[in-house]
Design a protein around this motif. Structure first.
Motif, PDB file in Angstrom:
ATOM      1  N   CYS A   1      -7.392   0.299  -6.787  1.00  0.00           N
ATOM      2  CA  CYS A   1      -6.078   0.267  -6.117  1.00  0.00           C
ATOM      3  C   CYS A   1      -4.944   0.207  -7.149  1.00  0.00           C
ATOM      4  N   PRO A   2      -4.063   1.214  -7.188  1.00  0.00           N
ATOM      5  CA  PRO A   2      -3.000   1.210  -8.196  1.00  0.00           C
ATOM      6  C   PRO A   2      -1.946   0.135  -7.940  1.00  0.00           C
ATOM      7  N   GLU A   3      -1.929  -0.423  -6.735  1.00  0.00           N
ATOM      8  CA  GLU A   3      -0.968  -1.483  -6.423  1.00  0.00           C
ATOM      9  C   GLU A   3      -1.568  -2.864  -6.678  1.00  0.00           C
TER      10      GLU A   3
ATOM     11  N   CYS B   1       0.833  -1.216   0.000  1.00  0.00           N
ATOM     12  CA  CYS B   1       0.000   0.000   0.000  1.00  0.00           C
ATOM     13  C   CYS B   1       0.865   1.263   0.000  1.00  0.00           C
ATOM     14  N   ILE B   2       0.561   2.189  -0.905  1.00  0.00           N
ATOM     15  CA  ILE B   2       1.310   3.451  -0.986  1.00  0.00           C
ATOM     16  C   ILE B   2       0.525   4.595  -0.339  1.00  0.00           C
ATOM     17  N   GLU B   3      -0.587   4.266   0.300  1.00  0.00           N
ATOM     18  CA  GLU B   3      -1.428   5.269   0.970  1.00  0.00           C
ATOM     19  C   GLU B   3      -1.831   6.417   0.045  1.00  0.00           C
ATOM     20  N   CYS B   4      -2.287   6.036  -1.129  1.00  0.00           N
ATOM     21  CA  CYS B   4      -2.803   7.037  -2.071  1.00  0.00           C
ATOM     22  C   CYS B   4      -4.230   7.443  -1.681  1.00  0.00           C
ATOM     23  N   PHE B   5      -4.896   6.614  -0.901  1.00  0.00           N
ATOM     24  CA  PHE B   5      -6.267   6.832  -0.411  1.00  0.00           C
ATOM     25  C   PHE B   5      -7.316   6.834  -1.513  1.00  0.00           C
ATOM     26  N   LEU B   6      -6.978   6.268  -2.664  1.00  0.00           N
ATOM     27  CA  LEU B   6      -7.984   6.153  -3.729  1.00  0.00           C
ATOM     28  C   LEU B   6      -9.099   5.199  -3.309  1.00  0.00           C
ATOM     29  N   CYS B   7      -8.737   4.142  -2.574  1.00  0.00           N
ATOM     30  CA  CYS B   7      -9.771   3.203  -2.119  1.00  0.00           C
ATOM     31  C   CYS B   7     -10.683   3.895  -1.117  1.00  0.00           C
TER      32      CYS B   7
ATOM     33  N   MET C   1      -8.169  -3.090   6.137  1.00  0.00           N
ATOM     34  CA  MET C   1      -7.125  -4.016   5.664  1.00  0.00           C
ATOM     35  C   MET C   1      -5.987  -4.087   6.681  1.00  0.00           C
TER      36      MET C   1
ATOM     37  N   ARG D   1      -8.707   0.853   3.371  1.00  0.00           N
ATOM     38  CA  ARG D   1      -7.274   0.802   3.639  1.00  0.00           C
ATOM     39  C   ARG D   1      -7.004   0.422   5.108  1.00  0.00           C
TER      40      ARG D   1
ATOM     41  N   ILE E   1      -3.752  -4.464  -5.035  1.00  0.00           N
ATOM     42  CA  ILE E   1      -3.957  -5.264  -3.821  1.00  0.00           C
ATOM     43  C   ILE E   1      -5.400  -5.786  -3.818  1.00  0.00           C
TER      44      ILE E   1
ATOM     45  N   ILE F   1      -7.869  -6.058  -1.908  1.00  0.00           N
ATOM     46  CA  ILE F   1      -8.322  -5.580  -0.596  1.00  0.00           C
ATOM     47  C   ILE F   1      -9.539  -6.383  -0.121  1.00  0.00           C
TER      48      ILE F   1
HETATM   49 FE1  SF4 Z   1      -3.319   1.526  -0.402  1.00  0.00          FE
HETATM   50 FE2  SF4 Z   1      -4.408   0.577  -2.665  1.00  0.00          FE
HETATM   51 FE3  SF4 Z   1      -5.903   1.920  -0.920  1.00  0.00          FE
HETATM   52 FE4  SF4 Z   1      -4.044   3.218  -2.357  1.00  0.00          FE
HETATM   53  S1  SF4 Z   1      -5.896   2.182  -3.142  1.00  0.00           S
HETATM   54  S2  SF4 Z   1      -4.472   3.444  -0.126  1.00  0.00           S
HETATM   55  S3  SF4 Z   1      -2.453   1.642  -2.474  1.00  0.00           S
HETATM   56  S4  SF4 Z   1      -4.892  -0.066  -0.535  1.00  0.00           S
END
Ligand code: SF4
Ligand code: F3S
Ligand code: FES
Length: 249
Positions: free
Chosen positions: A213-215, A145-151, A175, A172, A217, A219
């Motif tokens: 999620c850009p990574e 997780c890069i903590e982009c907060f898109l989720c 999770m 986030r 994951i 979730i």
């Molecule tokens: Fe982390 Fe993915 Fe949520 Fe971004 S979208 S905060 S990378 S879990």
């Protein structure tokens, strides 16, 4: 593809008012949305506010909504749009706007602080922790997780319901609770907290968080659903939770 002029609509304003503004901006081969926003700043709108840092999809700063879809601006290639398409860039909707494309994401930091950190069992000192490789690997995905907060921005539980923010940690941070609950050496009761303090029950598994999620994951499938299952098991048999913890140690 050579250079061309693209039509952009960018949201300009602050926490009180704002509107979409039209711009025509040059686009060159290989560029991403963030390049165009930077060119806008350099040539036409020097006061345009935008948050960014790495331009490599790793700092999680440049989250925004592009044609209504939550995305990282630095990872969204211009080649995914046609040359005659009007591209709309707006700030994340779930968080209060500070200015232009910059939002106040402190909701997320508050939620992070509400989760007690890893708590090893009493009498086990650092250096004495032992766990199986399979348990180490289980949480690796969540660590991406890069903590982009898109989720957090996308989940409908808070996106359209400001009133739910108080009781819902968001994908986030649920999770994160799930990750700690899977940890064989964590001694806190994460399942009770997930239900009673972090709002796990609000999640109705729509998976929108996972989609953005850009990574990449998983979730919902790997963190939220298994967490819900463990909470249900526990509800019918409290010994299950204790047994799981002891057995895994
Ligand atoms: Fe982390 Fe993915 Fe949520 Fe971004 S979208 S905060 S990378 S879990
Ligand atoms: Fe929200 Fe994700 Fe659950 S979008 S409802 S946290 S599956
Ligand atoms: Fe770092 Fe986009 S600038 S993720």
């Amino acid at each position: 593809m050579g250079s061309y002029q693209a039509s952009f609509r960018v949201w300009r304003g602050d926490d009180e008012s704002g509107a979409l503004q039209d711009y025509t901006v040059e686009v060159n081969e290989g560029e991403v949305i963030l390049d165009i926003i930077h060119r806008l700043q350099a040539t036409q709108a020097p006061d345009l506010a935008v948050r960014w840092n790495c331009k490599a999809g790793k700092c999680g700063s440049c989250s925004a909504e592009i044609n209504g879809r939550p995305r990282l601006m630095c990872m969204t290639r211009m080649s995914t749009f046609t040359e005659d398409e009007v591209i709309t860039v707006t700030p994340m909707r779930t968080f209060p706007v500070i200015r232009d494309l910059v939002t106040d994401v402190s909701f997320n930091y508050e939620k992070a602080r509400e989760i007690p950190s890893f708590a090893p069992p009493e009498g086990v000192a650092p250096g004495e922790y032992r766990m199986q490789q399979v348990d180490v690997e289980r949480s690796q995905e969540f660590r991406k997780c890069i903590e982009c907060f898109l989720c957090q921005n996308t989940c409908h539980v808070v996106r359209d319901h400001e009133e739910n923010k108080k009781s819902f940690a968001g994908p986030r941070f649920l999770m994160r609770v799930a990750e700690l609950d899977m940890h064989p050496l964590d001694a806190k009761d994460r399942q009770k907290a997930a239900q009673e303090e972090h709002g796990l029950g609000f999640c109705n598994i729509t998976k929108c968080c996972t989609e953005v999620c850009p990574e990449g994951i998983h979730i919902t499938d790997n963190a939220l659903i298994p967490m819900k299952e463990r909470v249900v098991d526990r509800k019918y048999d409290p010994v299950v939770w204790l047994g799981n913890k002891l057995f895994k140690r």
